[in-house]
Design an enzyme around this catalytic site. Structure first.
Site, PDB file in Angstrom:
ATOM      1  N   THR A  29       0.849  -1.196   0.000  1.00  0.00           N
ATOM      2  CA  THR A  29       0.000   0.000   0.000  1.00  0.00           C
ATOM      3  C   THR A  29       0.881   1.241   0.000  1.00  0.00           C
ATOM      4  O   THR A  29       1.783   1.363   0.832  1.00  0.00           O
ATOM      5  CB  THR A  29      -0.934  -0.040   1.230  1.00  0.00           C
ATOM      6  OG1 THR A  29      -1.898  -1.060   1.005  1.00  0.00           O
ATOM      7  CG2 THR A  29      -1.630   1.284   1.453  1.00  0.00           C
ATOM      8  N   HIS A 180      -7.046 -10.728  -1.880  1.00  0.00           N
ATOM      9  CA  HIS A 180      -6.464 -10.400  -0.564  1.00  0.00           C
ATOM     10  C   HIS A 180      -7.293 -11.086   0.517  1.00  0.00           C
ATOM     11  O   HIS A 180      -8.343 -10.592   0.918  1.00  0.00           O
ATOM     12  CB  HIS A 180      -6.445  -8.891  -0.369  1.00  0.00           C
ATOM     13  CG  HIS A 180      -5.592  -8.426   0.778  1.00  0.00           C
ATOM     14  ND1 HIS A 180      -5.287  -9.222   1.853  1.00  0.00           N
ATOM     15  CD2 HIS A 180      -4.956  -7.244   1.002  1.00  0.00           C
ATOM     16  CE1 HIS A 180      -4.510  -8.546   2.696  1.00  0.00           C
ATOM     17  NE2 HIS A 180      -4.294  -7.345   2.203  1.00  0.00           N
ATOM     18  N   ASN A 183      -4.434 -10.512   6.620  1.00  0.00           N
ATOM     19  CA  ASN A 183      -4.196  -9.279   7.399  1.00  0.00           C
ATOM     20  C   ASN A 183      -5.426  -8.624   8.018  1.00  0.00           C
ATOM     21  O   ASN A 183      -5.481  -7.400   8.178  1.00  0.00           O
ATOM     22  CB  ASN A 183      -3.433  -8.267   6.535  1.00  0.00           C
ATOM     23  CG  ASN A 183      -2.012  -8.729   6.262  1.00  0.00           C
ATOM     24  OD1 ASN A 183      -1.526  -9.639   6.941  1.00  0.00           O
ATOM     25  ND2 ASN A 183      -1.345  -8.139   5.284  1.00  0.00           N
ATOM     26  N   TYR A 185      -8.502  -8.246   7.005  1.00  0.00           N
ATOM     27  CA  TYR A 185      -9.501  -7.573   6.163  1.00  0.00           C
ATOM     28  C   TYR A 185     -10.727  -8.478   5.933  1.00  0.00           C
ATOM     29  O   TYR A 185     -10.848  -9.540   6.545  1.00  0.00           O
ATOM     30  CB  TYR A 185      -8.847  -7.106   4.857  1.00  0.00           C
ATOM     31  CG  TYR A 185      -7.752  -6.089   5.123  1.00  0.00           C
ATOM     32  CD1 TYR A 185      -8.056  -4.833   5.672  1.00  0.00           C
ATOM     33  CD2 TYR A 185      -6.410  -6.376   4.874  1.00  0.00           C
ATOM     34  CE1 TYR A 185      -7.051  -3.905   5.942  1.00  0.00           C
ATOM     35  CE2 TYR A 185      -5.404  -5.441   5.141  1.00  0.00           C
ATOM     36  CZ  TYR A 185      -5.731  -4.212   5.672  1.00  0.00           C
ATOM     37  OH  TYR A 185      -4.749  -3.293   5.948  1.00  0.00           O
ATOM     38  N   ASN A 240      -3.739  -5.772  12.131  1.00  0.00           N
ATOM     39  CA  ASN A 240      -5.020  -5.081  12.284  1.00  0.00           C
ATOM     40  C   ASN A 240      -5.814  -5.621  13.472  1.00  0.00           C
ATOM     41  O   ASN A 240      -7.044  -5.673  13.422  1.00  0.00           O
ATOM     42  CB  ASN A 240      -5.833  -5.168  10.980  1.00  0.00           C
ATOM     43  CG  ASN A 240      -5.302  -4.218   9.927  1.00  0.00           C
ATOM     44  OD1 ASN A 240      -5.149  -3.022  10.190  1.00  0.00           O
ATOM     45  ND2 ASN A 240      -4.987  -4.733   8.754  1.00  0.00           N
TER      46      ASN A 240
HETATM   47  C1  8OZ Z   1      -0.044  -1.297   5.399  1.00  0.00           C
HETATM   48  C2  8OZ Z   1      -0.784  -0.132   5.359  1.00  0.00           C
HETATM   49  C3  8OZ Z   1      -2.034  -0.141   4.772  1.00  0.00           C
HETATM   50  C4  8OZ Z   1      -2.532  -1.309   4.246  1.00  0.00           C
HETATM   51  C5  8OZ Z   1      -2.072  -5.058   4.334  1.00  0.00           C
HETATM   52  C6  8OZ Z   1      -3.057  -3.720   2.607  1.00  0.00           C
HETATM   53  O1  8OZ Z   1      -1.610  -5.108   5.479  1.00  0.00           O
HETATM   54  C7  8OZ Z   1      -2.326  -3.740   3.709  1.00  0.00           C
HETATM   55  C8  8OZ Z   1      -1.788  -2.490   4.299  1.00  0.00           C
HETATM   56  C9  8OZ Z   1      -0.536  -2.465   4.878  1.00  0.00           C
HETATM   57  O2  8OZ Z   1      -2.365  -6.070   3.708  1.00  0.00           O
END
Ligand code: 8OZ
Length: 366
Positions: A29, A180, A183, A185, A240
């Site tokens: 990102t 994706h 992480n 999401y 996250n």
């Molecule tokens: C860092 C900052 C923002 C997004 C991920 C898409 O961790 C990200 C991400 C990483 O997969």
């Protein structure tokens, strides 16, 4: 008959994608899309073209819907303007002989109303799920809040959004797509029992929790073919604020079995905690490599690899290719530097997500 040993620098065919080496660029990102429509631009094309020596570039996460966005100025992959912008990127990479797949992304609960169309509440698997943490929006630093659960019909529409994004990616000239699924999401919010307490066909049992991911895989594979479809997984990440699944081996193991059965191009594993310690406790990555290999599915390894670890890992067949993140960001000619064992440029983290060319396209090649 003897053949040369496989090294980091050996070519590899991944599904139907021919890659010149096994040094891949991980999705990163960078927040350089043109504000307004979240549109990829000429500066991004230059950045990716500089890195075309990668065996394969995985694009930065690109949101499949406006409500899939979780950070300022990340690019989208759903509008006609975005399709034209991505065309600049894929043309520039292909002109330099590179290969690039689009990473299809929905952040789910990791968003914030400030980043949503009409200030809406972010969406997720479970009503009220709140990953917490601080994010940056046009108003400055804000705390994340609770998201709302997608209805069963909305989950089916979300699969359609991934399919539509894959269609945009294909028209824009990408060589394939990576889903994706990592992480913390949206897809991972469905996979783990720590964030999925649904009672419909998309929650509860392992088969139900992996259903959304597999429907997305099947939708993307309908567009690109399974031979140009990959997925990124992080079975034990805490990124996250993701809480561990109660049985990551069983959950992600069932998913790996289903992906092997589909014969997709690759699975891209974040080994251990994203960007953190390579503590592999909780999931048997070596088993996944073996199981996928039996099915002809490529295993891409990622997370804090350096030259030596990458060379040993490929030599021992513990992975088929290695994805490098921060070192590729700071070294546009990373494969050449690894080949020559040349020193690496240091990264400038303060500029990772800053606008403009500084800290983006100004890292020198040898
Ligand atoms: C860092 C900052 C923002 C997004 C991920 C898409 O961790 C990200 C991400 C990483 O997969």
């Amino acid at each position: 008959m003897s053949s040369a040993p496989t090294t980091l620098f050996s070519p590899i065919r991944i599904g139907d994608i021919d890659c010149a080496n096994r040094i891949f660029m991980a999705p990163l990102t960078r927040c350089r899309a043109t504000p307004g429509g979240d549109v990829p631009n000429a500066l991004m094309a230059e950045y990716y073209a500089q890195r075309a020596g990668a065996g394969l570039i995985v694009s930065e996460g690109t949101q499949v819907l406006a409500n899939g966005k979780g950070y300022m100025n990340t690019p989208g992959i759903y509008s006609a303007e975005q399709e034209s912008g991505w065309r600049l990127v894929t043309n520039a990479v292909h002109q330099r002989g590179g290969r690039i797949v689009a990473q299809l992304w929905h952040v789910g609960a990791i968003s914030h109303p400030d980043l949503q169309p009409d200030g809406a509440q972010p969406v997720t698997a479970t009503e009220g799920f709140n990953p917490g943490g601080i994010t940056r929006t046009p108003r400055g630093k804000v705390e994340r809040g609770p998201a709302r659960a997608l209805s069963t019909d909305e989950v089916r529409s979300m699969v359609g959004a991934f399919r539509h994004a894959a269609e945009v990616a294909r028209r824009a000239g990408f060589d394939g797509a990576e889903i994706h699924g990592a992480n913390g999401y949206l897809i991972e919010q469905f996979l783990r029992d720590s964030s999925n307490q649904r009672s419909d066909a998309y929650g509860g049992s392992i088969d139900n929790r992996i259903r959304f991911a597999l429907e997305v895989v099947d939708a993307v594979a309908e567009v690109f073919g399974a031979s140009r479809t990959g997925i990124r997984l992080s079975p034990v990440t805490l990124a996250n604020n993701a809480k561990p699944d109660s049985n990551a081996q069983a959950t992600y193991g069932a998913l790996v079995e289903a992906l092997a059965a589909r014969g997709i191009a690759y699975v891209h594993f974040i080994e251990g905690n994203t960007g953190g310690a390579r503590d592999l406790t909780g999931f048997d990555f070596a088993w996944a490599k073996k199981r996928l290999g039996e099915a002809g599915v490529t295993y891409i390894a990622n997370n804090r690899y350096d030259r030596i670890l990458a060379m040993h890992t490929i030599a021992h067949g513990a992975a088929d290719a290695i994805a490098f993140g921060v070192s590729f960001l700071a070294n546009p000619d990373l494969p050449e530097r690894l080949r020559r064992d040349a020193p690496l440029n240091p990264p400038r983290p303060k500029l990772f997500y800053a606008p403009g060319a500084e800290g983006y396209t100004d890292y020198p090649a040898l």
